[in-house]
Scaffold this motif. Structure first.
Motif, short mmCIF file in Angstrom:
data_model
loop_
_atom_site.label_atom_id
_atom_site.label_comp_id
_atom_site.label_asym_id
_atom_site.label_seq_id
_atom_site.Cartn_x
_atom_site.Cartn_y
_atom_site.Cartn_z
N VAL A 1 -65.77 -135.64 -25.42
CA VAL A 1 -64.70 -134.19 -25.62
C VAL A 1 -65.33 -133.04 -25.15
N GLN A 2 -64.36 -132.19 -24.66
CA GLN A 2 -64.71 -131.07 -23.99
C GLN A 2 -65.23 -130.04 -25.10
N PRO A 3 -65.98 -129.04 -24.51
CA PRO A 3 -66.54 -128.27 -25.35
C PRO A 3 -65.14 -127.37 -26.03
N GLY B 1 -63.08 -128.64 -28.26
CA GLY B 1 -62.12 -129.58 -28.59
C GLY B 1 -62.63 -130.29 -30.21
N ASN C 1 -69.29 -128.08 -29.57
CA ASN C 1 -70.20 -127.52 -28.30
C ASN C 1 -70.96 -128.59 -27.79
N THR D 1 -73.62 -132.72 -29.25
CA THR D 1 -73.71 -134.01 -28.64
C THR D 1 -75.00 -134.78 -29.14
N VAL E 1 -70.32 -134.01 -25.92
CA VAL E 1 -69.61 -132.82 -25.85
C VAL E 1 -69.95 -132.28 -24.35
N SER E 2 -68.99 -132.36 -23.34
CA SER E 2 -69.40 -132.00 -21.97
C SER E 2 -67.95 -131.82 -21.31
N SER E 3 -68.26 -130.72 -20.47
CA SER E 3 -67.06 -130.40 -19.41
C SER E 3 -67.25 -130.89 -18.21
#
Length: 128
Positions: free
Chosen positions: A12-14, A16, A87, A91, A126-128
């Motif tokens: 999931v993106q930060p 999210g 955020n 993770t 959690v990463s973009s």
């Protein structure tokens, strides 16, 4: 036989959201606490949240309070952890656990290994 099975992890993106599930069987789930722990690389396993049992109120660690919500599903023997505003520091591998002696009141004061029954974990990234 006590069994706990987590699901719902993923990428999931930060900012999210994800909802994790912990399905339980083999015990009177409503009479015992269910806790969520997480373990990030290079870090100790830490408690995230807990719902009783005899504890009337859910417990949330300071790092997730206001972002995560823990609830029991009715009538199914499932506990859900709704995670919002994620955020990169969130993770980790997330585990659900139960114990016949521990309580949510004590969860922040005892080590993670005081809890006897664990699922296999589900990875949240959690990463973009």
């Amino acid at each position: 036989q006590v069994r706990l099975v987590e699901s719902g992890g993923g990428l999931v993106q930060p900012g999210g959201s994800l909802r994790l599930s912990c399905a339980s069987s083999g015990f009177s789930w409503y009479h015992f606490p269910i806790a969520w722990f997480r373990q990030a690389p290079g870090k100790e396993r830490e408690v995230v949240s807990c719902i009783g049992g005899s504890d009337e109120n859910a417990y949330y660690s300071d790092s997730v309070k206001g972002r995560f919500t823990l609830a029991r599903g009715e009538p199914k023997n499932t506990v859900y952890l709704q995670m919002n505003m994620l955020n990169p520091e969130d993770t980790a591998v997330y585990y659900c656990a139960t114990d016949f002696e521990s309580t949510c009141t004590k969860v922040s004061r005892e080590p993670w290994y005081a809890w006897d029954y664990w699922g296999k974990g589900t990875l949240v990234t959690v990463s973009s």
